[in-house]
Structures are given as structure tokens and as C-alpha cells.
Design an enzyme around this catalytic site. Structure first.
Site, short mmCIF file in Angstrom:
data_model
loop_
_atom_site.label_atom_id
_atom_site.label_comp_id
_atom_site.label_asym_id
_atom_site.label_seq_id
_atom_site.Cartn_x
_atom_site.Cartn_y
_atom_site.Cartn_z
N HIS A 156 -33.73 40.70 40.18
CA HIS A 156 -35.20 40.98 40.36
C HIS A 156 -35.40 41.67 41.99
O HIS A 156 -36.66 42.01 42.23
CB HIS A 156 -35.94 39.61 40.75
CG HIS A 156 -36.01 38.96 39.17
ND1 HIS A 156 -37.33 39.25 38.39
CD2 HIS A 156 -35.16 37.96 38.63
CE1 HIS A 156 -37.01 38.54 37.36
NE2 HIS A 156 -35.97 37.82 37.34
N ASP A 362 -38.62 47.36 47.32
CA ASP A 362 -38.97 46.33 46.46
C ASP A 362 -38.50 46.47 45.16
O ASP A 362 -38.52 47.58 44.69
CB ASP A 362 -40.49 46.27 46.62
CG ASP A 362 -40.78 44.76 46.39
OD1 ASP A 362 -40.27 43.78 46.12
OD2 ASP A 362 -41.89 44.46 46.77
#
Length: 455
Positions: A156, A362
Site C-alpha cells: 500500500h 504516497d
């Protein structure tokens, strides 16, 4: 039909028998967690000594199984190797990386603890889906215990450039362990490409988007996570009727609200964001007194020194901005260092004119998607988004910025303040279509389908 077993570092709290709170991973997996599924991981509790005892709770037909961690293991595994080594390195911030061989040893031992405890829960035909950087070695530990089930893994956070990955003394061991999976997933094509490049650099055979190893084909897929778009939109619609939202609207006195909501983490780019806002106020004085910037920065890993230093730096910058630009009836920056509930944030997103999401790096960033989903299509806000967030590849109609470029971010704020209603509507319509296409259901279904196709 095979049962799905989810494995992650943390498991939602369902001790009261209610459904888990709708956090990022819980939302992303909601479609996959049908009755009969199992979600296994750490309870969030620390005890004196290591234990393999599994505690079970049920909610809506799903079993949530947890283990406790020894306090010393939590410090070394989680605060140490996971978040002082892997987290900054995978976010391509090597100056923040520390490596301690004892912490890596604890990381391996906790992964083994997860695998050992999981053995008691598994059936021969279960599909196992492991999540994120804290658990890179669990699949290899399961294989050593004779598990032959199909095992998938999803990262993730970003995968780093191979040259940075090589800084890890244990890089070879981590890559070899990942080959115990059958399917490995990433949010974006560049993350997959960097992973395959690292595999090739270590001598593994890469064929297309797969890795061939010991007669097996490990499939490497891109399945970006998403949100429940309609659900969050409804949440925002309800939230604007709350007392808190009305108080914020009243306090604005007709000014434009710009909002950011992040964990207090150095990867989120908050100091640069504050600098850009100061540059904006200085370079575009026509917008002074017409804007109010609300930054919500929920505390995170407060026991880590780097995070304490970040909090101090932001407090100083916030004070400097308000000291330089405030008026008797206007404070340009509202800075909150406490968590805000998801419903309250949804309402704040709905009433804001600008959403500022500018991490330095991110994996995906669901806040950007939530901001879009929260908007009123008749008078939508503008999303300013870092081009280094995984979400940028899915959301080209946002105002994409380089978060290291202070002037460019200030210019994007000016453009957002000046953008016509027609352009805002066109951009929002396109962005909304993207997040509806790449929603939470699409994420879980596409990955589980890839794992089911494995043979």
C-alpha cells in the site's frame, strides 16, 4: 467457493460485535469480506512476553482473529524496522532511514509469529491475502510450514527506486521472501516497474509483468485501491447538517475554506505546504482575508523523535504565518493537531472550496478521492494534488503540483481561488468518473480475481 483470509498488521476493533469503522483498508476490503471470511492481525495490545494465542470475534459473519505482541517486539518490529527503516526508504527519503540488525531480527520473528498463529486458522483451499510492508516475510514463513494455498500480497506504499532499495542490507532476503507469493499487487504501473527492475537486478527472471522462479510464475499486477464513492458522498451530505459544520461556516464569514487532512508524518509534505501558503499570501495579496486554511494533522507515532520534531516545526511555521498576516478579525491558518472523525471531515470537505493534498510521496492517498466524492457537483471545490501521490495517475484533472516547488504550489492556490464555476464543474465531473471507475469494489474484486486465476 474458496474462503478469503485477510492478513494485515492491524485488525479493525470489533470487540463490541459491531461492524468495523470505515477506515481506508476496511473500506477497500468491504466487498471482499463476505460472511465466512477471516481477517487476521495484531490486536493493538502489547503484553510482557511473546504469545501465539489467537483471540476471535465475529461481526456480520466475518471472523476477526488477533494476536497480541510483546512490548519489546512492537518497539523493534513496528517502531523500528517497519517505520524507521522500510517506511522512509520506500517513500524514497533515505536521509530518514536507520537500520539496526536487532530490529530486523525482531521484524523477522514477528512475521514468523504471525505465520505460526495463522496456521491454526487456515483451511486447505483458503485464499490468503497479505497486506503491506510490515508483513513482507509472512508468506515465506507460511511456505516453510508447508502451506500450499494461493497467497497474494499487496503493497500500500510506494516501491522505491532499485538504487535506493539496495541501501537495505537485507534487500536480497526481502525480495526472495516476496517470491513466496503467487500474486503481488501495487497501486501504480511505476511501482510495479520499480519492483520488477529490482528483481531483475538481483538476477531473477522477469518476463513481461511476471517473475519466473523455480518453475513458478509470480504475477505482478496493478490494482489501485479506491473508496466507496456513493457512501462517502452521502456521509458528506449528512455531515454538513451537523452543528460542527454550521459553526465552521459561520466562522468563515463568507471566506473561502481551503482544507488539508493528514496524519502528522514527514512524508505528507506539511512544512512545504505551510511555506507555500505563506508564499501565496505574500505573492497574491488580493486573496488575503478572502481565504481560511484549515490543516488537520492527526497525531502519529508520537514516541518517535522525528515526529516530535515535525510537530514542533509545524507549530513554529503556523505561528509565523499567523503572526505575519493575521488581522483583528481574520486568522489565515487554523492548525489542528488532533484527530477529526471521518464524518466531520466529510462535512469539512463538502463546504471547502479547495482541497490541498500534497504529500512528498504516497502510495495512493484516499483523502484525494474522498475530497472529490464529498463535493457538491453544482458548486464543486478544486483539488490540488501532488504529482508524487499514486492517486495523481488516476486524477489528471486535479491541479497537479510538485510539492517541492513552493512557487508552483502558491500559483496553484491562486488558480484554484480564481477558477470559474464552469471549469470547476468540468474538472469535478471528470474526477468523479475516475473514482467511480477505480472504487473500492473494483480494487478488491480485481485482486481476488487475479489470485483466483492463479494456477
Amino acid at each position: 467457493m474458496a474462503r478469503l483470509v485477510i492478513v494485515s498488521n492491524r485488525v479493525p476493533d470489533v470487540s463490541d460485535g459491531a461492524a468495523p469503522r470505515a477506515g481506508g483498508l476496511a473500506v477497500g476490503l468491504a466487498d471482499a469480506l463476505v460472511p465466512g471470511s477471516v481477517w487476521f492481525g495484531w490486536s493493538g495490545k502489547c503484553i510482557d512476553t511473546r504469545s501465539h494465542e489467537v483471540t476471535r470475534a465475529e461481526a456480520e459473519g466475518v471472523t476477526y482473529a488477533t494476536i497480541d505482541l510483546a512490548e519489546a517486539d512492537h518497539r523493534a518490529f513496528y517502531l523500528g524496522f517497519s517505520n524507521a527503516t522500510l517506511w522512509p526508504l520506500f517513500h524514497m527519503m533515505p536521509s530518514f532511514v536507520t537500520f539496526d540488525s536487532a530490529e530486523y531480527k525482531a521484524y523477522r520473528e514477528v512475521n514468523e509469529q504471525f505465520a505460526e498463529a495463522l496456521m491454526a486458522l487456515l483451511r486447505p483451499d483458503d485464499l490468503i491475502w497479505i497486506h503491506d510492508y510490515q508483513l513482507l516475510g509472512v508468506a515465506a514463513d507460511l511456505r516453510r510450514r508447508g502451506v500450499r494455498n494461493r497467497i497474494g500480497f499487496f503493497l500500500h506504499i510506494p516501491f522505491p527506486a532499485p538504487a535506493l532499495f539496495e541501501l537495505l542490507p537485507c534487500a536480497e532476503e526481502l525480495l526472495a521472501g516476496m517470491l513466496a507469493h503467487d500474486v503481488i499487487g501495487f497501486h501504480t504501473p511505476p511501482d510495479r516497474a520499480r519492483f520488477l527492475e529490482a528483481m531483475a537486478a538481483h538476477g531473477y527472471q522477469v518476463q513481461g509483468d511476471d517473475v519466473l522462479h523455480e518453475g513458478r510464475r509470480i504475477r505482478v499486477v496493478v490494482t489501485p485501491i479506491g473508496i466507496d464513492v456513493e457512501g462517502f458522498s452521502r456521509l458528506a451530505g449528512r455531515a454538513i447538517r451537523r452543528v460542527e459544520a454550521k459553526r465552521v461556516v459561520d466562522s468563515l464569514n463568507g471566506r473561502t475554506l481551503m482544507i488539508s487532512a493528514d496524519r502528522l508524518d514527514y512524508t505528507k509534505g506539511l512544512p512545504a505546504r505551510f511555506d507555500a501558503y505563506r508564499r501565496f499570501l505574500g505573492s497574491y495579496p488580493e486573496h488575503r482575508r478572502r481565504i481560511s486554511f484549515l490543516q488537520v494533522a492527526a497525531p502519529s507515532r508520537e514516541e518517535v523523535e522525528k515526529y516530535k520534531s515535525l510537530r514542533d516545526e509545524l507549530a513554529y511555521k503556523a505561528g509565523a504565518i499567523n503572526g505575519a498576516f493575521s488581522d483583528f478579525d481574520w486568522v489565515p491558518l487554523r492548525y489542528m493537531t488532533r484527530a477529526a472523525g471521518r464524518g466531520l471531515l466529510a462535512g469539512m470537505f463538502r463546504i471547502s472550496h479547495i482541497g490541498l493534498v500534497t504529500p512528498l510521496r504516497d502510495g495512493m492517498n484516499l483523502v484525494a478521492m474522498e475530497y472529490i466524492a464529498a463535493q457538491d457537483g453544482a458548486d464543486p471545490g478544486v483539488l490540488i494534488l501532488s504529482r508524487f501521490a499514486g492517486a495523481a495517475s488516476l486524477l489528471p484533472e486535479a491541479l497537479l503540483v510538485n510539492p517541492y516547488d513552493i512557487d508552483a504550489m502558491a500559483a496553484a492556490m491562486h488558480r484554484a481561488m480564481s477558477m470559474s464555476l464552469e471549469e470547476r464543474q468540468e474538472r469535478h465531473e471528470a474526477l468523479l468518473e475516475h473514482i467511480r471507475t477505480h472504487n473500492a469494489t473494483a480494487f478488491s474484486r480485481s485482486f481476488v480475481a487475479a489470485l483466483n486465476r492463479f494456477n
